[in-house]
Write an enzyme that holds these catalytic residues in place. Structure first.
Site, PDB file in Angstrom:
ATOM      1  N   MET A 324       0.813  -1.211   0.000  1.00  0.00           N
ATOM      2  CA  MET A 324       0.000   0.000   0.000  1.00  0.00           C
ATOM      3  C   MET A 324       0.848   1.263   0.000  1.00  0.00           C
ATOM      4  SD  MET A 324      -2.962  -1.147  -0.288  1.00  0.00           S
ATOM      5  CE  MET A 324      -3.945   0.332  -0.099  1.00  0.00           C
ATOM      6  N   ASP A 343      10.799   3.231   5.571  1.00  0.00           N
ATOM      7  CA  ASP A 343      10.549   1.888   6.113  1.00  0.00           C
ATOM      8  C   ASP A 343      11.567   1.612   7.210  1.00  0.00           C
ATOM      9  OD1 ASP A 343       9.943  -1.046   6.324  1.00  0.00           O
ATOM     10  OD2 ASP A 343       8.718  -0.593   4.572  1.00  0.00           O
ATOM     11  N   VAL A 400       1.929   0.791   7.691  1.00  0.00           N
ATOM     12  CA  VAL A 400       2.748  -0.296   8.249  1.00  0.00           C
ATOM     13  C   VAL A 400       1.836  -1.480   8.573  1.00  0.00           C
ATOM     14  CG1 VAL A 400       4.509   1.293   9.116  1.00  0.00           C
ATOM     15  CG2 VAL A 400       2.606   0.649  10.615  1.00  0.00           C
ATOM     16  N   GLU A 402      -0.711  -4.154  10.082  1.00  0.00           N
ATOM     17  CA  GLU A 402      -2.005  -3.908  10.740  1.00  0.00           C
ATOM     18  C   GLU A 402      -1.904  -4.345  12.207  1.00  0.00           C
ATOM     19  OE1 GLU A 402      -4.233  -2.165   9.553  1.00  0.00           O
ATOM     20  OE2 GLU A 402      -6.264  -2.893   9.829  1.00  0.00           O
ATOM     21  N   LYS A 407       1.705   0.510  14.878  1.00  0.00           N
ATOM     22  CA  LYS A 407       1.153   1.781  14.390  1.00  0.00           C
ATOM     23  C   LYS A 407       1.378   2.877  15.432  1.00  0.00           C
ATOM     24  CE  LYS A 407      -2.166  -0.070  11.012  1.00  0.00           C
ATOM     25  NZ  LYS A 407      -1.597   0.268   9.724  1.00  0.00           N
ATOM     26  N   SER A 429      -7.056  -0.814   7.503  1.00  0.00           N
ATOM     27  CA  SER A 429      -8.317  -1.261   6.900  1.00  0.00           C
ATOM     28  C   SER A 429      -9.319  -1.719   7.955  1.00  0.00           C
ATOM     29  CB  SER A 429      -8.070  -2.372   5.879  1.00  0.00           C
ATOM     30  OG  SER A 429      -7.022  -3.197   6.256  1.00  0.00           O
ATOM     31  N   HIS A 450      -8.159   5.651   3.958  1.00  0.00           N
ATOM     32  CA  HIS A 450      -8.149   4.239   3.570  1.00  0.00           C
ATOM     33  C   HIS A 450      -8.119   4.126   2.044  1.00  0.00           C
ATOM     34  CE1 HIS A 450     -10.468   0.145   3.528  1.00  0.00           C
ATOM     35  NE2 HIS A 450      -9.180  -0.017   3.343  1.00  0.00           N
TER      36      HIS A 450
HETATM   37  P1  NAD Z   1       2.726  -4.826   3.767  1.00  0.00           P
HETATM   38  O1  NAD Z   1       3.058  -5.915   4.702  1.00  0.00           O
HETATM   39  O2  NAD Z   1       2.842  -5.055   2.308  1.00  0.00           O
HETATM   40  O3  NAD Z   1       3.647  -3.569   4.108  1.00  0.00           O
HETATM   41  C1  NAD Z   1       3.884  -3.097   5.397  1.00  0.00           C
HETATM   42  C2  NAD Z   1       5.204  -2.356   5.374  1.00  0.00           C
HETATM   43  O4  NAD Z   1       5.371  -1.700   6.623  1.00  0.00           O
HETATM   44  C3  NAD Z   1       6.407  -3.284   5.201  1.00  0.00           C
HETATM   45  O5  NAD Z   1       7.227  -2.800   4.147  1.00  0.00           O
HETATM   46  C4  NAD Z   1       7.123  -3.193   6.527  1.00  0.00           C
HETATM   47  O6  NAD Z   1       8.530  -3.322   6.416  1.00  0.00           O
HETATM   48  C5  NAD Z   1       6.722  -1.800   6.978  1.00  0.00           C
HETATM   49  N1  NAD Z   1       6.847  -1.622   8.418  1.00  0.00           N
HETATM   50  C6  NAD Z   1       6.458  -2.466   9.397  1.00  0.00           C
HETATM   51  N2  NAD Z   1       6.782  -1.957  10.610  1.00  0.00           N
HETATM   52  C7  NAD Z   1       7.393  -0.766  10.377  1.00  0.00           C
HETATM   53  C8  NAD Z   1       7.947   0.216  11.232  1.00  0.00           C
HETATM   54  N3  NAD Z   1       7.941   0.087  12.552  1.00  0.00           N
HETATM   55  N4  NAD Z   1       8.473   1.312  10.659  1.00  0.00           N
HETATM   56  C9  NAD Z   1       8.494   1.466   9.321  1.00  0.00           C
HETATM   57  N5  NAD Z   1       7.979   0.541   8.472  1.00  0.00           N
HETATM   58  C10 NAD Z   1       7.431  -0.559   8.994  1.00  0.00           C
HETATM   59  O7  NAD Z   1       1.272  -4.341   4.153  1.00  0.00           O
HETATM   60  P2  NAD Z   1       0.206  -3.602   3.242  1.00  0.00           P
HETATM   61  O8  NAD Z   1      -0.636  -4.592   2.560  1.00  0.00           O
HETATM   62  O9  NAD Z   1       0.873  -2.546   2.447  1.00  0.00           O
HETATM   63  O10 NAD Z   1      -0.727  -2.937   4.356  1.00  0.00           O
HETATM   64  C11 NAD Z   1      -0.305  -1.821   5.079  1.00  0.00           C
HETATM   65  C12 NAD Z   1      -1.483  -1.203   5.788  1.00  0.00           C
HETATM   66  O11 NAD Z   1      -2.496  -0.865   4.826  1.00  0.00           O
HETATM   67  C13 NAD Z   1      -2.177  -2.096   6.795  1.00  0.00           C
HETATM   68  O12 NAD Z   1      -2.628  -1.309   7.853  1.00  0.00           O
HETATM   69  C14 NAD Z   1      -3.336  -2.681   6.012  1.00  0.00           C
HETATM   70  O13 NAD Z   1      -4.396  -3.066   6.827  1.00  0.00           O
HETATM   71  C15 NAD Z   1      -3.721  -1.504   5.159  1.00  0.00           C
HETATM   72  N6  NAD Z   1      -4.446  -1.813   3.925  1.00  0.00           N
HETATM   73  C16 NAD Z   1      -4.067  -2.885   3.172  1.00  0.00           C
HETATM   74  C17 NAD Z   1      -4.758  -3.146   1.982  1.00  0.00           C
HETATM   75  C18 NAD Z   1      -4.336  -4.295   1.100  1.00  0.00           C
HETATM   76  O14 NAD Z   1      -5.109  -4.649   0.186  1.00  0.00           O
HETATM   77  N7  NAD Z   1      -3.177  -4.868   1.290  1.00  0.00           N
HETATM   78  C19 NAD Z   1      -5.816  -2.306   1.574  1.00  0.00           C
HETATM   79  C20 NAD Z   1      -6.140  -1.226   2.366  1.00  0.00           C
HETATM   80  C21 NAD Z   1      -5.452  -0.988   3.534  1.00  0.00           C
END
Ligand code: NAD
Length: 724
Positions: A324, A343, A400, A402, A407, A429, A450
C-alpha cells in the site's frame, strides 16, 4: 442570449458562437435549445443571411447534455409521452437546421461530444481544428442513454452501420485525423484558418441538401447489405452476454440502427425518440448519471468545511513501503508531490520505490508516459529510514503492519519529527481510528485515509473521521485527495468502516449459499448476472479466506458477549481448519489453479458441501446478493457510519464493483421502492435467517415512504420537460 451570440458579417455569414457564461463548458440545456431554435429561425428567415458558422467561444466546442439538468428531468417521474416530447424538441431543432435551406457549418475548435457532436452532425459540413484534444464522439451509452437528437440516424447514414457500432455501443471517441478517416468530419485545419475554412464552404455551397433528403434516397453504405444483417443477428446476443441484460441502452441503439436505417429519415427520427424515451423512463440511466457522474463529481465537495482555506500538500511522508505504501507514494509523486517513503530499513524503502519504477517502465513502453515524465516522477520519491527526513512534510500517511503496537510506535516517531501543523493519517483497513489516535499527541490532526489495492487503479479513498478529528483536518485531507484526483467518501469511525463492512456481507452470503447446497458455479454466475465483476468465491480465493476470518476474530474479541456469528462462520472454519484450502496463493481454495489451464471450481466442493437436488432460481440468488448488501448499507446510514446516500453509492461502485446499473445499494432500494424492498427483506428473513430482518428504523422510513434520494419532484422543483 445566455448561451450563445450571433453576429452577421458583411458577406452575410452569421457567426453563431456558443458561449454559456454560467458554465465552464458549453452544454445542451433547456435555455440553449430555446436560444438555438431562435437563431436558426433568424438565419432561415433573413434573406440577407447566406449561411451560418457554429463555433464556440470556449476552449472546447460543446460537451453533451447538462447532466444535472438531465438528472432533474429523469427524477421527475416522466411519462413515456413526456420523455418522447423531451427528445423530440432538440431532434426537431436539428432537423430544422439541416432542412431550412441555408448552409450551416460546424467549426469545431475543440472537443465535441454527445449532444455537442449531434449538433455538428446536423450541420451540412464539419471543419475541425488540428489538435489531438479536439476529440469527437457520442458517448451517451455510458450514461445509459442513446444519442436521441438524430445522432444514431445521421451517423449510420454518413459512415455506415458497421463503423458506427464502436462509436455508439462503446462510446468510443476519436481525434481529428481518425474522425476525418471515418467520415465524421470533412476537413482538419489549423486553428487560425478554422473560421476562414468554414466561411469559404458556406459561400461556395448556397443550398446544400443532405444525402438522405435527396429524392429517391434508398440508404447508403450498404445499410441493407448481408454483412449488416449478419451483425444484427449476433450482436444483440453478444451484448446481452456482456451486459447480463442489465443495461438496456446498447440494445436500444441496435434497434435504432437496424429499424431506423430502413425507414425514411423523418420516421427514423421518431423511432429514435421513442427508444430514447424508453431509456429515460428506465431507472438505469438515472442511477448511472446520478452516481457515476453527478455524485462522483461532487464527492467530498459537499462535506468539505467551507471555512477552512484551501490547502495543498507539497511534501508527503509515507511510512511503510509495502504494497500500500508503495502505491500511495506512486500516486502522490505522479500528482506532483515530493514523497519521502520510509521503512524500517533503507533497503526496504528502496524496494518500495521499485514499485514505481516498474509501473513507469510499463507506462513508457505502452506510450502512456514519456521517459522524461517518468524520470521526473521517480525523482520525487526519496526512500528513507530516517524520521528526520519527514520534517518538512505537511501530511504523513502510515501504511505499516495492521498492528496497534506498530502503528502507535510509528505515530509517535513521526510526530516527533514533523511540524506542529502537519497532519497524520492511517491507512488501516480495520483498526478504529479513535483507538489509533490515542497514540497521537494531537488527535485533532489524526484521520483515516483508507486507500484500496492496487492504489494506482483504485481511485477511491475512504476518509474516516475519528472521534477527535478536527474539521480543519477533514478539509485538508479532502484537498489532498482532490490533489491526487481521487474520489473521497466520508465515513465515521466504526468497525469495518463502510466499504469492508458491506463487502463482507457479499462474500459471507456466497459461502452461506454454498453451505445451503447451492451449486458453486451457480453462485458465481448469479453474482456475475447481477452485475458484479467477479464471482465471490473467486474473490475469496484472491484475498485468501484468512482475511475475512481474521476480521471475524477481531470482531469477536472486540464485542465479547455481544458477538454474533456471521452466516459464513461454519464454511470459513471448515475451509481453514478441516479442508485447509485457503486461496490462490496457497495453491487452491474454492478453485483449483492448474499451471497449464485456466482456474476451475474445485471438484471436492461437491463432497464438502453437497449440492441440493433442487436449486433455487437464478433471480432469487441475484436478489440475495444485492439485497443483503443494500440492507447493510442502510444499517450504515442508520448508525451514522455513512452520512450521505451519495457517499454510500459512489463508494460501493468504486470500492468493490457493486453493479453500476443499480447506481449503488441505496439507489437500488429507492429503485425497488423502500416499502417493497423492506417487505421483500422480511420474506427473505423468514426463508434465510434474521440477517435479512429490516431494522425498525428502516421499517419506519418505509412506512413514511421516505427514499434515500429526495427526487426533484418531491422537493417541488421538478423542471418541466423542455418540450412545448
Ligand atoms: P505490507 O506488509 O505489504 O507492508 C507493510 C510495510 O510496513 C512493510 O514494508 C514493513 O517493512 C513496513 N513496516 C512495518 N513496521 C514498520 C515500522 N515500525 N516502521 C516502518 N515501516 C514498517 O502491508 P500492506 O498490505 O501494504 O498494508 C499496510 C497497511 O495498509 C495495513 O494497515 C493494512 O491493513 C492496510 N491496507 C491494506 C490493503 C491491502 O489490500 N493490502 C488495503 C487497504 C489498507
Amino acid at each position: 442570449m445566455k448561451t450563445l451570440h450571433c453576429e452577421i458579417d458583411s458577406d452575410g455569414v452569421a457567426l453563431i458562437t456558443l458561449d454559456d457564461a454560467s458554465k465552464p463548458m458549453n452544454v445542451v440545456s433547456a435555455d440553449f435549445i430555446d436560444e438555438f431554435i431562435a437563431v436558426i429561425e433568424q438565419v432561415a428567415g433573413d434573406a440577407a443571411i447566406k449561411g451560418a458558422i457554429v463555433t464556440s467561444g470556449k476552449p472546447h466546442f460543446m460537451a453533451g447534455a447538462d447532466l444535472n439538468y438531465i438528472l432533474g428531468v429523469l427524477g421527475s417521474a416522466l411519462t413515456l409521452k413526456q420523455a418522447y416530447e423531451f427528445s423530440q424538441k432538440p431532434s426537431a431543432m436539428h432537423r430544422r437546421l439541416e432542412s431550412c435551406g441555408k448552409p450551416f457549418v460546424a467549426a469545431l475548435n475543440g472537443l465535441a461530444l454527445g449532444g455537442g457532436f449531434e449538433l455538428a452532425l446536423a450541420c451540412h459540413h464539419r471543419v475541425i481544428v488540428d489538435d489531438a484534444k479536439a476529440i469527437v464522439g457520442l458517448p451517451e451509452v455510458t450514461v445509459g442513454l442513446l444519442p436521441g437528437s438524430g445522432g444514431t440516424q445521421r451517423l449510420a447514414r454518413m459512415i455506415g452501420v458497421e463503423k458506427s457500432l464502436p462509436i455508439l455501443l462503446e462510446g468510443k471517441t476519436v481525434g481529428p485525423s481518425e474522425a476525418l478517416k471515418l467520415g465524421l468530419v470533412d476537413r482538419v485545419v489549423p486553428a487560425e484558418t478554422l473560421l476562414a475554412a468554414a466561411r469559404e464552404w458556406i459561400l461556395g455551397t448556397p443550398n446544400p441538401v443532405r444525402l438522405w433528403d435527396h429524392k429517391g434516397y434508398r440508404g447508403n453504405n450498404g445499410l441493407l447489405n448481408p454483412s449488416i444483417v449478419e451483425i444484427m443477428s449476433y450482436r444483440p446476443a453478444q451484448i446481452a452476454a456482456q451486459t447480463q441484460r442489465n443495461y438496456p441502452a446498447p440494445i436500444a441503439i441496435l434497434d435504432c440502427l437496424f429499424e431506423g436505417t430502413l425507414l425514411p429519415f423523418d420516421r427514423a427520427l421518431k423511432l429514435e425518440s421513442k427508444h430514447f424515451a424508453r431509456l429515460m423512463c428506465d431507472s438505469v440511466a438515472r442511477n448511472l448519471i446520478r452516481t457515476t457522474f453527478v455524485n462522483k463529481r461532487e464527492a467530498g465537495k459537499l462535506r468539505r468545511p467551507p471555512q477552512v482555506p484551501k490547502s495543498t500538500v507539497t511534501k508527503l511522508g509515507v511510512i511503510g513501503a509495502g504494497l500500500m505504501g508503495s502505491g500511495i507514494a506512486y500516486v502522490a509523486a505522479a500528482a506532483g508531490m515530493q514523497v519521502v517513503l520510509l521503512d524500517r530499513r533503507l533497503e526496504l524503502a528502496v524496494d518500495g520505490r521499485q514499485y514505481s519504477v516498474k509501473l513507469l517502465e510499463k507506462a513508457v513502453q505502452r506510450g502512456k508516459s514519456t521517459q522524461k515524465d517518468a524520470e521526473a516522477i521517480l525523482s520525487r520519491i526519496t526512500p528513507s529510514a530516517d524520521y528526520k527526513d519527514l520534517a518538512a512534510c505537511e501530511l504523513v500517511i502510515e501504511a505499516v503492519f495492521e498492528d496497534m503496537g506498530v502503528k502507535a510506535e510509528v505515530t509517535a516517531a513521526a510526530e516527533a519529527a514533523i511540524a506542529g501543523t502537519a497532519l497524520f493519517a492511517s491507512n488501516t483497513s480495520t483498526l478504529p481510528i479513535t483507538d489509533l489516535a490515542a497514540a497521537s499527541a494531537r488527535p485533532g490532526q489524526f484521520i483515516g485515509l483508507h486507500f484500496f489495492s492496487p492504489v494506482e487503479r483504485m481511485p477511491l479513498v475512504e476518509v474516516i473521521m475519528g472521534k477527535n478529528t478536527s474539521e480543519e483536518t477533514l478539509a485538508k485531507s479532502l484537498d489532498f485527495v482532490a490533489q491526487l484526483r481521487m474520489t473521497p467518501i466520508l465515513v465515521n469511525d466504526a468497525r469495518g468502516f463502510y466499504t469492508s463492512r458491506v463487502f463482507q456481507t457479499f462474500i459471507h452470503e456466497a459461502m452461506k449459499m454454498l453451505e445451503d447446497g447451492v451449486e458453486p458455479a451457480f453462485i458465481e454466475n448469479a453474482a456475475r448476472g447481477a452485475g458484479f465483476p467477479m464471482g465471490p468465491l473467486a474473490l475469496l480465493d484472491e484475498v485468501s479466506i484468512e482475511l475475512p476470518w481474521k476480521i471475524v476474530q477481531q470482531t469477536k474479541e472486540a464485542l465479547g458477549a455481544a458477538f454474533v456469528k456471521p452466516c459464513a462462520y461454519g464454511v470459513m472454519q471448515r475451509m481453514l481448519n478441516e479442508i485447509k484450502r485457503l486461496g490462490r496463493r496457497s495453491g487452491g481454495g474454492f478453485y483449483d489453479y492448474p499451471v497449464d489451464a485456466p482456474k476451475r471450481l474445485w471438484t471436492g466442493l461437491a463432497i464438502a458441501f453437497p449440492p441440493e437436488l433442487e436449486q433455487p432460481s437464478l433471480q432469487s440468488l441475484e436478489r440475495r446478493f444485492l439485497y443483503i448488501q443494500a440492507l447493510e448499507t442502510a444499517r450504515c446510514m442508520e448508525e451514522g457510519v455513512i452520512l450521505q446516500a451519495a457517499d454510500a453509492d459512489v463508494g460501493a461502485l468504486l470500492a468493490w464493483g457493486f453493479p453500476t446499473w443499480t447506481g449503488g445499494p441505496l439507489s437500488l432500494i429507492d429503485t425497488v421502492g423502500i416499502a417493497k424492498f423492506t417487505a421483500e427483506c422480511e420474506g427473505l428473513a423468514k426463508a434465510h435467517g434474521v440477517r435479512y430482518l429490516p431494522s425498525p428504523w428502516l421499517r419506519e422510513r418505509a412506512a413514511r415512504g421516505q427514499p434515500f434520494y429526495e427526487t426533484p419532484a418531491q422537493a417541488g422543483k421538478a423542471p418541466a420537460p423542455c418540450a412545448a
